[in-house]
Enzyme design. Structure first.
Site, PDB file in Angstrom:
ATOM      1  N   ASP A  10       0.844  -1.186   0.000  1.00  0.00           N
ATOM      2  CA  ASP A  10       0.000   0.000   0.000  1.00  0.00           C
ATOM      3  C   ASP A  10       0.888   1.247   0.000  1.00  0.00           C
ATOM      4  O   ASP A  10       1.871   1.328   0.736  1.00  0.00           O
ATOM      5  CB  ASP A  10      -0.891  -0.027   1.239  1.00  0.00           C
ATOM      6  CG  ASP A  10      -1.860   1.129   1.285  1.00  0.00           C
ATOM      7  OD1 ASP A  10      -2.713   1.208   0.387  1.00  0.00           O
ATOM      8  OD2 ASP A  10      -1.760   1.948   2.220  1.00  0.00           O
ATOM      9  N   GLU A  45       1.784   0.434  -4.925  1.00  0.00           N
ATOM     10  CA  GLU A  45       1.337   1.726  -5.439  1.00  0.00           C
ATOM     11  C   GLU A  45       2.515   2.696  -5.416  1.00  0.00           C
ATOM     12  O   GLU A  45       2.952   3.126  -4.356  1.00  0.00           O
ATOM     13  CB  GLU A  45       0.209   2.281  -4.581  1.00  0.00           C
ATOM     14  CG  GLU A  45      -1.046   1.431  -4.597  1.00  0.00           C
ATOM     15  CD  GLU A  45      -2.100   1.968  -3.639  1.00  0.00           C
ATOM     16  OE1 GLU A  45      -3.213   2.267  -4.097  1.00  0.00           O
ATOM     17  OE2 GLU A  45      -1.803   2.092  -2.436  1.00  0.00           O
TER      18      GLU A  45
END
Length: 961
Positions: A548, A585
């Site tokens: 993340d 990400e």
């Protein structure tokens, strides 16, 4: 103010006494001692100080008497010490952004009892006062590399006779005096000096031997640490309380092996900058491997115990689904609760939890098997570590009355009101609010106390592997749910306050990643991340990790993570490390943007490492706009220029250019978003992927290998694929056409080079009733229906918090019954998605392994200014065995052509370069339940392709045809 009679530069009210403990492995990264200023500079400094009639030694504890000017003119802000604007960056070096004034004096103050305060006359209440000498050569290169945001700060030296270790256990302040007047004061940030003195690579957490359990806790700023051992998970009095001993910043205690199976917490006494007090906090072990319900206590568990292993667990590495190359990966993103919470073919006792994946006859497992059989390789599970926001005790949960909710109108705001009223007390949350990274979440298990969560998590991994799918864990190392000494969900910030969390130049915690950003540039934060990854990979046999907000983690940490995981072996660790894939990400924003805190793991920085990053370029080009733009902005598949929705994109010439540019972006993405892939753009120019630019001038292509690109058009964030299509397409469009667009968008991902990524439910036309952020929207808005009776469209206006501004757009769409798909639409969508997977895995030409192979074999046609708008034509060529040139990869197909037609009508494309080939529609599409795709045709004499509206057609040349 204390008067100190000793000439020592450090004397505390209560000197710390350290009990000896066994030596631990200790690593001190080399930071060179600050260099001395040149003689002329030193002489000038001496002269300027002596010219005021006083002499100050570096070991002086008090300045010599001096004349004071009036200080009543300007009062110092009384909150100065609540900031931490100075940085203790190395053992004997402090940086502070203050005026370069040779007549100034800078002092460091310490108080063991945290009694420092600020008056107009300066710092009071201290135990120790130390003069800081200017370091005229500034900050050394290794310091500015670690802390690039303070590169221009002034540097100050501390006498090497100072006992730094003891000093760091105190409240600290620095003050700046000019002519005896305090002009400035601040607290200090300590990560740099803590890394320099106390970087450590030894064991942490609970370590089991035959006769003992040893606890290790890294807490170099703590004044005292004790452990309380309990027999009960939640209540009762401690059966034992033991004081830990410190050596080199690591506190340890040895207990009997009978502690195994007990619960424990630490009591840590430490100065906390958020309260400016010495706090005695009760806290879990940061290296916890087991927990009681809601993380009340840490469970002393040996993960190697046989009673925690499902049958056959130790041999699971040999049962893993085959994976020849990372280029063979495809990923299906799934939330653990979503998977079965609404699946009534699953026993109600395990619905919504880990064990639902072991229910072999359930509708959800049947669906996953179907996808696996078609070629899908990986299931990506949203956060499953211990997170805040969901009570582990299911008896405390509140539930909706689904029957009453179903009676409400499709566009009503009452459903969201009911959902949000209980959202803090239901069983739902995505889980991006981590508390402890290394323990499975208790709410997904049958019993959050004891062994259940561990055993059930392992059974889940084993069950998913056995249906042919590898498992990816979503890890959230970029932020934490809580901080400070009081929040029950705060752990790391209670143990070493101010260290684990990244702070701005005022000393305030950064929150750009959501909240409480962590700082992987600090040695022990990185160490904890690497150890945690090893825990999941070895103890739980996880097959991959999705990071993340990876861009908020340093590139160095990510490279070490990959190397560490790849070094694991089946022989030594029971894990085939080279098969573990990591991606994340790579967004570049916040305080880390543009390498302001060091080289971060952004899309542009991470290329060349073999680590994947999500490709938002293809997502935005396919759908239109971005998640942060106007929701009606159209893209390649949603009608841009070809079927306007009424939003003002500009005149026809503007929208035509936008459509052409979108096609360029998509073509780069179809070629794995490679930086150096050369294609012909819409103007007819040959350009590299990195020379094709977005509307704001950012290069589209950035990857250096195909497995560094994760192509996607939807994920858990933002609207589902079907929902965003329903927003962006023209209102008058039929649901049949919206379903075709859903399939078209999925096909652009499924047939791209690189790694395709799908959000669970893309293939079911999944809807969240247009909710753009369903992280806490309950089962009601997040429902997945594997009975295919409903796609969950029209279950009320989505929650007000994140969606209210779009309600005027959303309401008429939800109210219109023609927007809702029927069961036959959903079944057709599933069949079409399965067909895409079968096509992808029918040939290695869809999964090329190297950059050179893609550049050599992939071509785009229908390019340049004379292109037929709305159509992308891609070909992939193979070699022939025994012939010179490119190698043969596919024994069945020698040439493949894919045509993506986003037009609302049938098109005919004449491609001279593809004349006289022996192309035919792919066998999977010849047998497709989609009658329209069967109308696709190719004429060899002219090289003409005829493609139905909103259709992706795949043509193959069979060897020997």
């Amino acid at each position: 103010m204390s008067s100190l009679s000793s000439p020592s530069p450090l004397l505390l009210h209560r000197p710390l006494v350290f009990a000896p403990s066994p030596p631990l492995r200790h690593i001190s990264p080399a930071i060179p001692k600050p260099s001395s200023p040149p003689p002329s500079a030193r002489a000038g400094a001496r002269l300027s100080r002596r010219s005021r009639g006083r002499t100050i030694s570096s070991c002086s504890l008090e300045p010599a008497p001096m004349e004071r000017t009036s200080i009543a003119e300007v009062s110092l802000p009384q909150d100065l010490l609540s900031y931490a604007r100075a940085y203790w960056v190395a053992r004997f070096l402090i940086a502070w952004n203050i005026n370069d004034d040779d007549d100034a004096c800078v002092y460091l103050y310490a108080s063991r009892k945290a009694s420092i305060f600020l008056t107009d006359e300066g710092i009071e209440g201290y135990d120790v006062k130390i003069l800081l000498e200017p370091e005229y050569n500034g900050l050394p290169a290794n310091v500015t590399e670690k802390f690039p945001h303070i590169v221009n700060y002034r540097a100050f030296k501390i006498s090497q006779s100072v006992d730094i270790g003891n000093l760091l256990k105190c409240q600290l302040a620095a003050a700046f005096y000019v002519d005896g007047k305090c002009e400035n004061a601040t607290g200090l940030q300590l990560p740099g000096v803590l890394d320099d003195l106390f970087a450590y690579n030894g064991p942490l957490g609970a370590v089991f031997s035959k006769a003992a359990v040893t606890l290790y806790l890294w807490a170099p700023t703590a004044q005292e640490v004790s452990v309380c051992v309990y027999e009960d998970p939640l209540g009762g009095e401690p059966v034992e309380s033991v004081q830990l001993e410190e050596f080199g910043g690591v506190w340890s205690a040895v207990g009997p092996r009978s502690w195994e199976g007990c619960y424990y917490v630490y009591e840590v006494s430490v100065y906390h900058p958020s309260t400016s007090r010495i706090e005695k906090s009760t806290v879990n072990d940061p290296y916890a491997r087991g927990l009681s319900s809601n993380g009340k206590r840490t469970w002393l568990v040996n993960l190697d115990s046989e009673n925690l292993k499902p049958e056959g667990w130790d041999k699971l590495a040999d049962e893993k689904p085959g994976l020849l190359s990372f280029s063979d990966i495809s990923i299906y993103e799934l939330h653990i609760r979503d998977f079965s919470a609404s699946d009534y073919t699953v026993n109600c006792d395990i619905r919504g939890g880990y064990l639902a994946f072991t229910s072999q006859e359930s509708a959800g497992i049947y669906h996953l098997k179907k996808l696996s059989n078609a070629g899908l390789t990986h299931v990506h599970l949203l956060p499953s570590f211990h997170f805040a926001g969901v009570d582990d005790d299911k008896s405390n949960w509140k539930y909706l009355d689904d029957g009453e909710m179903a009676k409400l109108p499709a566009d009503s705001d009452k459903q969201q009101a009911v959902v949000t009223a209980i959202q803090d007390e239901d069983g739902y949350n995505w889980g991006y609010n981590p508390v402890l990274w290394g323990v499975p979440k208790g709410s997904y298990s049958g019993n959050p106390n004891g062994p259940s969560r561990i055993l059930e998590f392992r059974k889940m991994i084993q069950a998913v592997n056995r249906i042919g799918l590898r498992v990816v864990l979503d890890v959230v190392y970029n932020h934490l749910a809580a901080s400070g000494p009081l929040d029950e969900n705060s752990v790391l910030d209670k143990v070493v306050p101010g260290y684990y969390l990244r702070r701005n130049t005022d000393g305030v915690i950064e929150n750009s990643a959501c909240m409480n950003n962590t700082a992987s540039e600090h040695f022990m934060v990185e160490h904890l991340i690497l150890d945690d990854l090893l825990n999941w990979a070895v103890a739980y046999k996880v097959d991959g990790f999705r990071f993340d907000l990876m861009g908020h983690i340093m590139k160095r940490t990510m490279v070490k993570a990959r190397s560490t995981l790849q070094s694991l072996s089946k022989e030594k660790d029971g894990v085939d490390g080279p098969k573990i894939y990591i991606y994340g990400e790579g967004w570049d924003f916040g305080e880390v943007a543009k390498n302001k805190r060091g080289i971060n793991a952004s899309q542009f920085n991470i290329c060349g490492t073999g680590i994947g990053s999500f490709n938002d370029r293809i997502r935005d080009a396919v759908l239109g706009g971005s998640p942060f733009g106007h929701p009606l902005q159209q893209g390649f598949v949603t009608g841009l220029s070809l079927e306007p929705n009424g939003y003002d994109h500009g005149d026809k010439s503007v929208t035509d250019r936008m459509l052409s540019a979108s096609a360029d972006h998509i073509q780069v993405g179809l070629a794995a978003n490679l930086r150096d892939f050369v294609l012909t753009n819409h103007e007819g120019k040959a350009m590299k992927g990195s020379e094709v630019l977005t509307h704001d001038g950012v290069p589209v292509g950035y990857a250096l290998s195909p497995t560094e690109t994760v192509n996607y058009v939807s994920a858990h964030d933002n609207e589902t694929l079907f929902d965003i299509i329903s927003l962006k397409t023209a209102l008058e469009l039929s649901v049949d056409d919206r379903c075709r667009i859903n399939h078209l968008a999925s096909s652009l991902v499924a047939l791209s080079q690189g790694i395709p990524f799908f959000h669970s439910g893309d293939e079911l036309l999944r809807s969240k009733s247009l909710d753009r952020d369903s992280y806490d929207s309950g089962d009601w808005f997040n429902r997945l229906d594997f009975s295919f009776e409903s796609n969950n469209w029209g279950v009320g206006l989505p929650p007000r918090e994140k969606n209210e501004k779009n309600w005027p757009l959303i309401k008429p769409r939800l109210a219109n019954p023609s927007f809702k798909p029927h069961k036959h639409h959903i079944l057709a969508a599933v069949d079409n998605f399965v067909d895409l997977l079968k096509i992808r895995y029918s040939s290695p030409l869809f999964r090329l392994m190297t950059t050179n192979a893609i550049q050599e074999r992939v071509r785009f046609h229908n390019t340049g200014p004379s292109w037929v708008p709305g159509a992308i034509v891609m070909s992939v060529e193979d070699g022939h065995e025994g012939r010179p040139g490119m190698a043969q990869l596919d024994p069945i197909y020698s040439y493949i052509v894919i045509v993506f037609n986003a037009c609302p009508t049938k098109i005919s494309l004449q491609i001279p370069a593809l004349k006289s080939r022996m192309l035919q529609l792919h066998p999977v599409q010849l047998k497709s339940a989609d009658e329209l795709v069967k109308e696709s045709s190719y004429e060899a004499a002219s090289g003409c392709f005829t493609i139905p509206r909103r259709t992706t057609s795949v043509f193959v040349e069979v060897r020997g045809a």
